[in-house]
Motif scaffolding. Structure first.
Motif, PDB file in Angstrom:
ATOM      1  N   GLY A 267       0.859  -1.210   0.068  1.00 21.66           N
ATOM      2  CA  GLY A 267       0.076  -0.038   0.081  1.00 21.66           C
ATOM      3  C   GLY A 267       1.016   1.377   0.086  1.00 21.66           C
ATOM      4  N   GLU A 268       2.042   1.098   0.051  1.00 26.53           N
ATOM      5  CA  GLU A 268       3.076   2.391   0.036  1.00 26.53           C
ATOM      6  C   GLU A 268       2.835   3.107  -1.040  1.00 26.53           C
ATOM      7  N   THR A 269       3.205   4.321  -1.218  1.00 27.30           N
ATOM      8  CA  THR A 269       3.158   4.998  -2.387  1.00 27.30           C
ATOM      9  C   THR A 269       4.441   5.707  -2.705  1.00 27.30           C
ATOM     10  N   PHE A 270       4.737   6.027  -3.856  1.00 23.03           N
ATOM     11  CA  PHE A 270       6.153   6.645  -3.996  1.00 23.03           C
ATOM     12  C   PHE A 270       5.822   7.396  -5.246  1.00 23.03           C
ATOM     13  N   GLU A 271       6.795   8.428  -5.357  1.00 19.84           N
ATOM     14  CA  GLU A 271       6.580   9.673  -6.722  1.00 19.84           C
ATOM     15  C   GLU A 271       7.719   9.568  -7.413  1.00 19.84           C
ATOM     16  N   PHE A 272       7.307   9.916  -8.622  1.00 18.23           N
ATOM     17  CA  PHE A 272       8.374  10.477  -9.597  1.00 18.23           C
ATOM     18  C   PHE A 272       7.765  11.601 -10.614  1.00 18.23           C
ATOM     19  N   GLY A 273       8.478  12.804 -10.692  1.00 20.81           N
ATOM     20  CA  GLY A 273       7.780  13.843 -11.089  1.00 20.81           C
ATOM     21  C   GLY A 273       6.317  14.127 -10.346  1.00 20.81           C
ATOM     22  N   SER A 274       5.451  14.547 -11.320  1.00 23.08           N
ATOM     23  CA  SER A 274       4.155  14.715 -11.131  1.00 23.08           C
ATOM     24  C   SER A 274       3.466  13.514 -10.872  1.00 23.08           C
ATOM     25  N   ILE A 275       3.862  12.276 -10.872  1.00 19.08           N
ATOM     26  CA  ILE A 275       3.165  10.917 -10.783  1.00 19.08           C
ATOM     27  C   ILE A 275       3.553  10.239  -9.698  1.00 19.08           C
ATOM     28  N   GLN A 276       2.329   9.505  -9.150  1.00 12.22           N
ATOM     29  CA  GLN A 276       2.501   8.973  -7.978  1.00 12.22           C
ATOM     30  C   GLN A 276       2.291   7.451  -8.256  1.00 12.22           C
ATOM     31  N   GLY A 277       3.057   6.542  -7.952  1.00  7.91           N
ATOM     32  CA  GLY A 277       2.782   5.214  -8.065  1.00  7.91           C
ATOM     33  C   GLY A 277       2.366   4.524  -6.648  1.00  7.91           C
ATOM     34  N   ARG A 278       1.773   3.138  -6.727  1.00 10.34           N
ATOM     35  CA  ARG A 278       1.125   2.707  -5.622  1.00 10.34           C
ATOM     36  C   ARG A 278       1.843   1.064  -5.635  1.00 10.34           C
ATOM     37  N   VAL A 279       2.151   0.774  -4.199  1.00 12.43           N
ATOM     38  CA  VAL A 279       2.623  -0.508  -4.061  1.00 12.43           C
ATOM     39  C   VAL A 279       1.683  -1.765  -3.653  1.00 12.43           C
ATOM     40  N   MET A 280       1.242  -2.753  -4.405  1.00 11.00           N
ATOM     41  CA  MET A 280       0.407  -3.881  -3.908  1.00 11.00           C
ATOM     42  C   MET A 280       1.462  -5.175  -3.520  1.00 11.00           C
ATOM     43  N   ALA A 281       1.447  -5.576  -2.135  1.00  6.60           N
ATOM     44  CA  ALA A 281       2.034  -6.969  -2.237  1.00  6.60           C
ATOM     45  C   ALA A 281       1.014  -7.836  -3.036  1.00  6.60           C
ATOM     46  N   THR A 282       1.806  -8.812  -3.779  1.00 10.00           N
ATOM     47  CA  THR A 282       1.060  -9.740  -4.493  1.00 10.00           C
ATOM     48  C   THR A 282       1.725 -11.030  -4.590  1.00 10.00           C
ATOM     49  N   PRO A 283       2.100 -11.483  -3.312  1.00 13.91           N
ATOM     50  CA  PRO A 283       2.909 -12.629  -3.119  1.00 13.91           C
ATOM     51  C   PRO A 283       2.134 -13.836  -4.019  1.00 13.91           C
ATOM     52  N   GLY A 284       2.978 -15.010  -4.167  1.00 14.14           N
ATOM     53  CA  GLY A 284       2.310 -16.220  -4.614  1.00 14.14           C
ATOM     54  C   GLY A 284       3.390 -16.650  -5.315  1.00 14.14           C
ATOM     55  N   HIS A 285       3.878 -16.275  -6.404  1.00 15.70           N
ATOM     56  CA  HIS A 285       5.008 -16.884  -7.025  1.00 15.70           C
ATOM     57  C   HIS A 285       6.488 -16.918  -6.320  1.00 15.70           C
ATOM     58  N   THR A 286       6.542 -15.888  -5.745  1.00 15.17           N
ATOM     59  CA  THR A 286       7.575 -15.843  -4.320  1.00 15.17           C
ATOM     60  C   THR A 286       6.971 -14.993  -3.247  1.00 15.17           C
ATOM     61  N   PRO A 287       7.383 -15.001  -1.936  1.00 11.07           N
ATOM     62  CA  PRO A 287       6.693 -14.440  -1.099  1.00 11.07           C
ATOM     63  C   PRO A 287       6.881 -12.851  -1.058  1.00 11.07           C
ATOM     64  N   ALA A 288       7.849 -12.369  -1.783  1.00  8.13           N
ATOM     65  CA  ALA A 288       8.263 -10.705  -1.844  1.00  8.13           C
ATOM     66  C   ALA A 288       7.478 -10.227  -2.941  1.00  8.13           C
ATOM     67  N   CYS A 289       6.875 -10.859  -3.997  1.00  8.31           N
ATOM     68  CA  CYS A 289       6.385 -10.389  -5.219  1.00  8.31           C
ATOM     69  C   CYS A 289       5.485  -9.066  -4.954  1.00  8.31           C
ATOM     70  N   VAL A 290       5.670  -7.880  -5.727  1.00  5.95           N
ATOM     71  CA  VAL A 290       4.699  -6.757  -5.625  1.00  5.95           C
ATOM     72  C   VAL A 290       4.297  -6.431  -7.155  1.00  5.95           C
TER      73      VAL A 290
END
Ligand SMILES: N[C@@H](CCC(=O)N[C@@H](CS)C(=O)NCC(=O)O)C(=O)O
Ligand SMILES: [Fe+2]
Length: 287
Positions: A127-150
């Motif tokens: 759920g964390e967000t990150f920025e680049f320029g005027s754009i915001q991205g959001r992280v979704m944890a999506t494990p299954g293939h590996t535990p750390a997949c996002v």
């Protein structure tokens, strides 16, 4: 927020897609899943895949803010350190990379590896967000293939790593350590709950029966309707049975052993030994 621009770079040796996502108003950008070329027969690395990304960044005068990994890749070496060196940007991955590091620290007997994720510049929470320029991205944890997949959601685009593949190929394997078919089912359901017009960008394509061209972009609507493993009509237990059945028939990726030991260190190669040469380890009869 302006509309992000997406450029894709396909590496035919490992079937991997690297993306550059940029903000047209500020020219700030992120790189997702870069590749360092590696020839297992000679043990030589080369940078032609990463150099294509550098050329694109320079031609378009991009400022790279982030170098993002969707997971610890098991089939190619990460080009993140090389690109950070040439273009800048912070390397990042999902926080649960520590689980992957703990397992493979044992497998490769890496006494000096601290399994706390500190090899990356940043670890993302769900759920964390990150920025680049005027754009915001959001992280979704999506494990299954590996535990750390996002999955990285940027505007109407989702970079889903190894969860879904093209609808005619299906989904990612779940037989790596810490992988889980029930978890992958839940992660994919979360991705397919994004708006129908969300463009989904995949980490790999292997072609598919009846399709002789590579493809890496699809949409939530298309996956919900047509994915051969997990469309709207497939229950969790049906998916798990199908996924685990297929997993039991798959051979290991060609570059599994070189990739994992490098990628759990955020792509950093082992230090050279006294003779100036770097060595990778091959565990015999252990994996
Ligand atoms: N033949 C490829 C296979 C790589 C592989 O196993 N890819 C994973 C993602 S890292 C996967 O989910 N493959 C699904 C499949 O092959 O059905 C290689 O050797 O690199
Ligand atoms: Fe993978």
């Amino acid at each position: 927020m302006s509309t992000p621009e997406v450029s894709a770079f396909f590496d035919e040796a490992t079937f991997t897609v690297t993306y550059v996502v940029s903000d047209p108003t500020t020219s700030h950008a992120v790189i997702i899943d870069p590749v360092l070329d590696y020839d297992p027969a000679s043990g030589r690395t080369s940078t032609s895949s990463a150099d294509r990304v550098i050329k694109h960044a320079k031609t378009n005068s991009l400022t790279i803010d982030w170098i993002l990994e969707t997971h610890v890749h098991a089939d190619h070496l990460s080009g993140a350190p090389y690109l950070r060196d040439k273009l800048g940007g912070k390397t990042a991955i999902g926080r649960d990379v520590t689980a992957v590091q703990s397992v493979f620290k044992e497998t490769f007997n890496l006494g000096d590896l601290v399994p706390d994720g500190s090899q990356f510049d940043h670890l993302f929470n769900d759920g964390e967000t990150f920025e680049f320029g005027s754009i915001q991205g959001r992280v979704m944890a999506t494990p299954g293939h590996t535990p750390a997949c996002v999955t990285y959601v940027i505007g109407d685009n989702a970079f889903v790593g190894d969860t879904l593949f093209m609808p005619d190929f299906g989904t990612a394997r779940t037989d790596f350590p810490g992988g889980s078919a029930p978890q992958l089912y839940k992660s994919i359901r979360a991705i397919l709950s994004l708006p129908e017009n969300t463009r989904l960008f995949l980490c790999h394509d292997y072609k598919a029966p009846g399709r002789d061209v590579y493809a890496w972009e699809t949409s939530v609507a298309e996956q919900r309707a047509n994915n051969i493993h997990i469309n709207n009509d497939v229950s969790e237990s049906e998916f798990v049975a199908l996924r685990e059945g297929r997993d039991s028939e798959l051979g290991m990726p060609k570059l599994l052993l070189p990739s994992i030991q490098v990628n759990i260190r955020a792509g950093k190669l082992p230090e050279p030994e006294g003779n100036g040469v770097r060595y990778l380890k091959i565990p015999v009869d252990a994996v």
